[in-house]
Design a protein around this motif. Structure first.
Motif, PDB file in Angstrom:
ATOM      1  N   SER A   1      41.497  42.107  41.168  1.00 44.94           N
ATOM      2  CA  SER A   1      40.766  40.981  41.749  1.00 44.94           C
ATOM      3  C   SER A   1      41.616  40.210  42.752  1.00 44.94           C
ATOM      4  O   SER A   1      41.111  39.353  43.475  1.00 44.94           O
ATOM      5  CB  SER A   1      40.295  40.028  40.648  1.00 44.94           C
ATOM      6  OG  SER A   1      41.409  39.392  40.017  1.00 44.94           O
ATOM      7  N   GLN A   2      42.918  40.499  42.808  1.00 43.51           N
ATOM      8  CA  GLN A   2      43.820  39.819  43.736  1.00 43.51           C
ATOM      9  C   GLN A   2      44.167  40.739  44.900  1.00 43.51           C
ATOM     10  O   GLN A   2      44.256  41.957  44.735  1.00 43.51           O
ATOM     11  CB  GLN A   2      45.108  39.414  43.007  1.00 43.51           C
ATOM     12  CG  GLN A   2      44.897  38.417  41.887  1.00 43.51           C
ATOM     13  CD  GLN A   2      46.156  38.244  41.053  1.00 43.51           C
ATOM     14  OE1 GLN A   2      46.299  38.815  39.993  1.00 43.51           O
ATOM     15  NE2 GLN A   2      47.094  37.444  41.577  1.00 43.51           N
TER      16      GLN A   2
ATOM     17  N   PRO B   1      48.950  30.239  39.886  1.00 46.89           N
ATOM     18  CA  PRO B   1      48.206  29.481  38.860  1.00 46.89           C
ATOM     19  C   PRO B   1      46.708  29.612  39.079  1.00 46.89           C
ATOM     20  O   PRO B   1      46.224  29.538  40.217  1.00 46.89           O
ATOM     21  CB  PRO B   1      48.682  28.044  39.072  1.00 46.89           C
ATOM     22  CG  PRO B   1      49.115  27.988  40.503  1.00 46.89           C
ATOM     23  CD  PRO B   1      49.639  29.356  40.841  1.00 46.89           C
ATOM     24  N   THR B   2      45.970  29.805  38.004  1.00 51.29           N
ATOM     25  CA  THR B   2      44.530  30.010  38.130  1.00 51.29           C
ATOM     26  C   THR B   2      43.856  29.702  36.791  1.00 51.29           C
ATOM     27  O   THR B   2      44.478  29.185  35.859  1.00 51.29           O
ATOM     28  CB  THR B   2      44.221  31.438  38.616  1.00 51.29           C
ATOM     29  OG1 THR B   2      42.837  31.578  38.867  1.00 51.29           O
ATOM     30  CG2 THR B   2      44.676  32.486  37.617  1.00 51.29           C
TER      31      THR B   2
ATOM     32  N   ALA C   1      44.621  37.255  51.702  1.00 53.55           N
ATOM     33  CA  ALA C   1      43.269  37.561  52.175  1.00 53.55           C
ATOM     34  C   ALA C   1      42.296  36.597  51.522  1.00 53.55           C
ATOM     35  O   ALA C   1      42.546  36.104  50.419  1.00 53.55           O
ATOM     36  CB  ALA C   1      42.894  39.004  51.835  1.00 53.55           C
ATOM     37  N   PRO C   2      41.183  36.282  52.194  1.00 54.51           N
ATOM     38  CA  PRO C   2      40.264  35.273  51.662  1.00 54.51           C
ATOM     39  C   PRO C   2      39.718  35.641  50.285  1.00 54.51           C
ATOM     40  O   PRO C   2      39.314  36.773  50.030  1.00 54.51           O
ATOM     41  CB  PRO C   2      39.140  35.237  52.704  1.00 54.51           C
ATOM     42  CG  PRO C   2      39.765  35.751  53.956  1.00 54.51           C
ATOM     43  CD  PRO C   2      40.756  36.777  53.516  1.00 54.51           C
ATOM     44  N   ARG C   3      39.722  34.667  49.382  1.00 57.78           N
ATOM     45  CA  ARG C   3      39.084  34.759  48.074  1.00 57.78           C
ATOM     46  C   ARG C   3      38.456  33.404  47.794  1.00 57.78           C
ATOM     47  O   ARG C   3      38.826  32.384  48.392  1.00 57.78           O
ATOM     48  CB  ARG C   3      40.092  35.097  46.964  1.00 57.78           C
ATOM     49  CG  ARG C   3      40.677  36.489  47.032  1.00 57.78           C
ATOM     50  CD  ARG C   3      39.658  37.562  46.712  1.00 57.78           C
ATOM     51  NE  ARG C   3      40.258  38.881  46.557  1.00 57.78           N
ATOM     52  CZ  ARG C   3      40.495  39.722  47.547  1.00 57.78           C
ATOM     53  NH1 ARG C   3      40.217  39.357  48.795  1.00 57.78           N
ATOM     54  NH2 ARG C   3      41.010  40.911  47.318  1.00 57.78           N
ATOM     55  N   GLY C   4      37.523  33.338  46.864  1.00 54.14           N
ATOM     56  CA  GLY C   4      36.892  32.073  46.514  1.00 54.14           C
ATOM     57  C   GLY C   4      37.885  31.073  45.963  1.00 54.14           C
ATOM     58  O   GLY C   4      37.824  29.876  46.247  1.00 54.14           O
ATOM     59  N   ASP C   5      38.823  31.555  45.160  1.00 58.60           N
ATOM     60  CA  ASP C   5      39.903  30.740  44.620  1.00 58.60           C
ATOM     61  C   ASP C   5      41.058  30.807  45.623  1.00 58.60           C
ATOM     62  O   ASP C   5      41.608  31.878  45.894  1.00 58.60           O
ATOM     63  CB  ASP C   5      40.322  31.306  43.260  1.00 58.60           C
ATOM     64  CG  ASP C   5      41.436  30.514  42.593  1.00 58.60           C
ATOM     65  OD1 ASP C   5      42.299  29.974  43.300  1.00 58.60           O
ATOM     66  OD2 ASP C   5      41.443  30.453  41.349  1.00 58.60           O
ATOM     67  N   LEU C   6      41.434  29.659  46.194  1.00 57.50           N
ATOM     68  CA  LEU C   6      42.446  29.659  47.252  1.00 57.50           C
ATOM     69  C   LEU C   6      43.773  30.250  46.776  1.00 57.50           C
ATOM     70  O   LEU C   6      44.409  31.023  47.493  1.00 57.50           O
ATOM     71  CB  LEU C   6      42.650  28.244  47.789  1.00 57.50           C
ATOM     72  CG  LEU C   6      41.479  27.654  48.581  1.00 57.50           C
ATOM     73  CD1 LEU C   6      41.817  26.234  49.037  1.00 57.50           C
ATOM     74  CD2 LEU C   6      41.137  28.533  49.779  1.00 57.50           C
ATOM     75  N   ALA C   7      44.203  29.881  45.571  1.00 55.20           N
ATOM     76  CA  ALA C   7      45.476  30.416  45.083  1.00 55.20           C
ATOM     77  C   ALA C   7      45.399  31.928  44.916  1.00 55.20           C
ATOM     78  O   ALA C   7      46.358  32.650  45.204  1.00 55.20           O
ATOM     79  CB  ALA C   7      45.860  29.748  43.764  1.00 55.20           C
ATOM     80  N   ARG C   8      44.240  32.414  44.473  1.00 55.57           N
ATOM     81  CA  ARG C   8      44.090  33.862  44.282  1.00 55.57           C
ATOM     82  C   ARG C   8      43.919  34.598  45.613  1.00 55.57           C
ATOM     83  O   ARG C   8      43.850  35.823  45.633  1.00 55.57           O
ATOM     84  CB  ARG C   8      42.900  34.161  43.372  1.00 55.57           C
ATOM     85  CG  ARG C   8      43.205  33.970  41.908  1.00 55.57           C
ATOM     86  CD  ARG C   8      42.381  34.923  41.076  1.00 55.57           C
ATOM     87  NE  ARG C   8      42.107  34.408  39.761  1.00 55.57           N
ATOM     88  CZ  ARG C   8      41.537  35.104  38.792  1.00 55.57           C
ATOM     89  NH1 ARG C   8      41.146  36.342  39.022  1.00 55.57           N
ATOM     90  NH2 ARG C   8      41.315  34.564  37.615  1.00 55.57           N
TER      91      ARG C   8
END
Length: 330
Positions: free
Chosen positions: A181-182, A204-205, A187-194
């Motif tokens: 999932s990382q 951290p997530t 690269a863009p993900r819904g969770d900025l840290a991820r």
């Protein structure tokens, strides 16, 4: 029992590897493999595994079948679970990560399977079962979620401690290896840290285990919070839990934890100084690292434990499947 594997990714391949290499799995026949990827690719990824090493037997791609150690297992590339021929299948394990509703899962039943076991969270499953935590609630459910790897690691520990001493409150941090999932690069993900490169930073997530533990163990719902840190290792994760207990801890805390592990079907314990790679391919849901135990006063307990998030979770898929099929045959 006859099972079908729908989805031949990390969990599907690990389940099959265990079925073929564990002596206690001789009663299981994998009668069908289904994945949308080319069979040649699936054969290659089963033959060579970056986590568990090469498969010890012979692997060949045939027309419409995967040949393993001379035995051919039918292989299909059907994206729709309901379009498969699952007649005579005791249970289909859905390892695609795409089933999130009961209607989707029920297509496996309409295709002929007697049961569907989902390798991940599914809010609409008839039951979410975690062995060692709430497996007594299985009942007659035909569509079952096996929760998540972290829930399987944490919930049995919390159940055992709550039964023994009562949990007033607590917090658990999951130290989790990176997953698909990382991204490998930012690269863009819904969770900025991820959205940051998973193999170079601690990230951290959140973790779904917090919600799932509340669902699996309603008796302690709302008492244990949770968070996660994704770390740049390829396998084996950890639970770091600090719990405030209703009753006082015994004088021999390590002995207490050792006894809890011995009484559980899925917990283990080690007195060795261990690092994550030492626990690769361990079948337990959680192995408590006894030297990491810490106590403050009479009621605060810190427990640290390791879990192979792929191998242990796949072992629980097999265990829960056995329970569902044995119930049908009783």
């Amino acid at each position: 029992m006859r099972i079908a594997l729908n989805g031949f990714g990390r969990i599907g391949r690990t389940v099959l590897r265990q079925v073929l290499t564990r002596a206690d799995c001789a009663d299981i026949e994998v009668a069908l493999l289904n994945d949308i990827a080319p069979i040649e690719t699936c054969a290659y990824l089963f033959r060579y595994d970056s986590v568990f090493g090469p498969y010890p037997g012979k692997v060949e791609a045939e027309i419409g079948a995967l040949a393993l150690d001379g035995r051919s297992i039918p292989f299909t590339q059907e994206p729709d679970l309901g379009a498969l021929d699952l007649s005579g299948i005791d249970l289909v394990m859905d390892c695609t990560g795409t089933i999130h509703t009961r209607a989707q899962a029920a297509r496996g039943l309409s295709a002929g399977a007697k049961n569907v076991l989902i390798s991940g969270p599914c809010p609409e499953a008839e039951r979410t079962i975690v062995l060692g935590a709430n497996d007594e609630t299985l009942g007659t459910a035909r569509i079952v979620s096996n929760a998540s790897c972290t829930t399987n690691a944490l919930a049995p520990l919390l159940r055992a401690i709550d039964d023994a001493l009562g949990i007033a409150s607590g917090h658990s941090t999951t130290i989790h290896c990176y997953t698909g999932s990382q991204p490998m690069v930012d690269a863009p993900r819904g969770d900025l840290a991820r959205s940051r490169a998973g193999a170079v930073s601690m990230v951290p997530t959140t973790t779904s285990a917090t919600r799932l533990v509340d669902h699996v163990l309603p008796q302690i719902a709302g008492r244990v919070s949770g968070a996660a840190v994704r770390v740049p290792v390829i396998s084996v994760s950890a639970i770091d839990a600090v719990l405030h207990l209703k009753r006082a801890l015994p004088s021999d805390v390590e002995g207490f934890l050792r006894t809890l592990a011995a009484a559980s079907p899925v917990l283990g314990a080690t007195e060795d100084a261990t690092v994550s790679t030492d626990l690769r391919a361990r079948p337990e849901s959680l192995v408590i690292a006894l030297p990491e135990t810490q106590v403050v006063g009479a009621h605060q307990l810190r427990v640290f434990g390791w879990y192979d998030n792929e191998w242990g979770f796949s072992a629980r898929m097999i265990d829960v499947a056995r329970r569902m099929v044995a119930r049908d045959q009783a």
